[in-house]
Design a protein around this motif. Structure first.
Motif, PDB file in Angstrom:
ATOM      1  N   ARG A   1       1.254 -15.628  -2.464  1.00 20.72           N
ATOM      2  CA  ARG A   1      -0.029 -14.906  -2.528  1.00 20.72           C
ATOM      3  C   ARG A   1      -1.063 -15.451  -1.746  1.00 20.72           C
TER       4      ARG A   1
ATOM      5  N   SER B   1      -8.291 -11.997   0.096  1.00 16.40           N
ATOM      6  CA  SER B   1      -8.985 -11.228  -1.439  1.00 16.40           C
ATOM      7  C   SER B   1      -8.448  -9.565  -0.788  1.00 16.40           C
ATOM      8  N   THR B   2      -8.560  -9.715   0.498  1.00 18.17           N
ATOM      9  CA  THR B   2      -8.403  -8.144   1.195  1.00 18.17           C
ATOM     10  C   THR B   2      -7.137  -7.483   1.196  1.00 18.17           C
TER      11      THR B   2
ATOM     12  N   ASP C   1      -3.806  -6.495  -0.236  1.00 17.02           N
ATOM     13  CA  ASP C   1      -3.290  -6.663  -1.874  1.00 17.02           C
ATOM     14  C   ASP C   1      -1.295  -6.830  -1.442  1.00 17.02           C
TER      15      ASP C   1
ATOM     16  N   ALA D   1       2.003  -7.375  -2.831  1.00 14.68           N
ATOM     17  CA  ALA D   1       3.277  -6.380  -4.441  1.00 14.68           C
ATOM     18  C   ALA D   1       3.969  -7.023  -4.049  1.00 14.68           C
TER      19      ALA D   1
ATOM     20  N   ARG E   1      -1.956  -3.900   2.721  1.00 13.44           N
ATOM     21  CA  ARG E   1      -1.364  -4.292   1.726  1.00 13.44           C
ATOM     22  C   ARG E   1       0.553  -4.811   2.023  1.00 13.44           C
TER      23      ARG E   1
ATOM     24  N   THR F   1       4.289  -5.838   0.868  1.00 16.80           N
ATOM     25  CA  THR F   1       4.956  -4.986  -0.008  1.00 16.80           C
ATOM     26  C   THR F   1       6.408  -6.277   0.571  1.00 16.80           C
TER      27      THR F   1
END
Length: 452
Positions: free
Chosen positions: A289, A294-295, A297, A299, A337, A339
């Motif tokens: 992380r 911060s833009t 995401d 997961a 994003r 993942t």
């Protein structure tokens, strides 16, 4: 081979003499009996010497002794009396001479040819003026000499071919040994270079993480200072203790962040171990992380109860995943994003999937992205070795990397590794190593853990 020849001659010599004794009703020359006894004794003595390892000495004694015995027999009794079995006396001598070299072979052949000629002369002397008899003896002698020469020639050529084959085998063996040494040296150099490259990539990853960690670290330091100020501003012992406990907790979190970064940057040798991939990736989540702004995401699709064990160097797996995360971050400058998931792909395979929604790659870039030194970044911003090293580490562990990507559709990296059995011993050894690492961290941090 010499031992079998000696056994044959040692049995044949007294047996042939016994048959001659029986055929001639015991009317044999006493010299023949003495020669048989001496020759038989010599043959079995040579056999004993050969059995004890003195093969060359046994061969010399056998050849020289047999030639001396024949030097008595042929001049005394002639060629005809030796009968058809005289080849059984000559050929073993040639076989023994082969073991002593070409010069001894041809010397023995010439010696026996001279003995055959002397024996023929001995046969021809009584009827020297009978042309038919002389011609028959001469033909017999010529046949024996030619046969002896032919056998010696064949044996000599076989010996030459054997020596050439042995010399060729030695040269090839020497060449193979040199090639093996070069390969071993290249493998050692490659391992050293790979270890240095891995450490350099760790340092690069540490540099990228340092900026994001600094923000969290400063925040934790601010908490420590705030709790310390709160404790100094009160006279209530309970509130002071609560402030100190809060400051200690914030300091411990800050220490855990810094120790995690130091442990990741250590230059240790590869240490493959069997561990739960789900648990390892879950522990890596904070560092993942911190890789993204911060833009983006982040997961994690992890099932803590699956227990998908793999065998890999834990630090190298972290390096591979952080490298994929860094590539994903650079492919999403405007946010997106990322993942990361772990699943059972087949009954014996574990699949770790890293997926982003970035720019993606075209077919040409996707085909070459695992090649060493291939990069699409500007000069000075990447060496093009991250994915190549990751693919090499995964393949060394018996796995493979699959890539799906298209322009504007993001990229998906699938790391497929063999599924392992996670035994209780693996868990115990892993906990032991963590305890040892924690003890080293505590030694590096004087005063840690002194608060109640």
């Amino acid at each position: 081979m010499l031992q079998w020849v000696l056994v044959f001659c040692g049995v044949y010599q007294p047996l042939s003499t016994a048959i001659a004794w029986w055929r001639f009703d015991g009317l044999l020359d006493s010299v023949s009996l003495w020669l048989t006894a001496v020759h038989t004794t010599l043959l079995w003595s040579c056999f004993v010497a050969a059995r004890r390892g003195a093969t060359r000495l046994a061969a010399v004694a056998f050849v020289l002794g047999s030639l001396l015995v024949l030097s008595v027999a042929y001049p005394r009794w002639g060629l005809a009396l030796q009968g058809p079995q005289h080849w059984l006396q000559l050929l073993p001598v040639l076989i023994g001479a082969v073991l002593l070299g070409r010069r001894v072979l041809w010397t023995a052949a010439a010696w026996m040819a001279a003995l055959v000629a002397i024996g023929a002369w001995q046969d021809a002397q009584p009827l020297l003026f009978a042309p038919g008899h002389v011609v028959g003896v001469a033909l017999a002698a010529l046949s024996a000499v030619l046969g002896l020469g032919l056998v010696a020639f064949v044996v000599d050529q076989a010996l030459v071919a054997l020596h050439e084959s042995l010399a060729l085998a030695r040269r090839r063996g020497s060449d193979l040994a040199q090639v093996r040494d070069r390969l071993l040296l290249e493998m050692e150099q490659r391992e050293r270079q790979q270890a240095q490259l891995l450490h350099a990539q760790k340092m690069e990853a540490v540099g990228r993480l340092a900026s994001s960690i600094a923000h969290d670290f400063n925040h934790l330091l601010a908490l420590v200072m705030g709790h310390a100020g709160r404790g100094l501003a009160t006279d209530d012992p309970d509130e002071m203790k609560a402030a100190l406990r809060s400051a200690e907790a914030a300091a411990r979190r800050a220490g855990a962040v810094s120790h995690r970064l130091v442990d990741f940057s250590r230059h240790d040798d590869a240490w493959p171990e069997t561990f739960d991939a789900v648990e390892a990736i879950a522990e890596l989540a904070p560092m993942l992380r911190q890789t993204f702004p911060s833009t983006v995401d982040v997961a994690l699709d992890l099932d803590a109860g699956t227990g998908l064990a793999i065998r890999f160097d834990r630090a190298q797996l972290e390096l591979v995943l952080l490298g994929l995360a860094t590539n994903a971050q650079q492919a999403m400058p405007d946010g997106g994003r990322f993942t990361l998931s772990v699943a059972l792909r087949a009954p014996d395979r574990v699949e770790i999937v890293a997926r982003d929604t970035g720019r993606g790659m075209d077919a040409a870039t996707r085909a070459r992205c695992l090649e060493p030194f291939f990069t699409t970044r500007p000069a000075g911003q990447g060496a093009g070795l991250g994915l190549a090293v990751a693919a090499d580490l995964v393949r060394t562990a018996g796995g493979d990397i699959e890539i799906d990507s298209a322009p504007g559709e993001g990229s998906t990296f699938r790391i497929v590794l063999p599924l392992q059995a996670l035994s209780r011993e693996n868990n115990v050894s892993r906990r032991t190593r963590r305890t040892r690492a924690s003890g080293e961290d505590a030694q590096r941090q004087p005063g840690a853990g002194t608060a109640n």
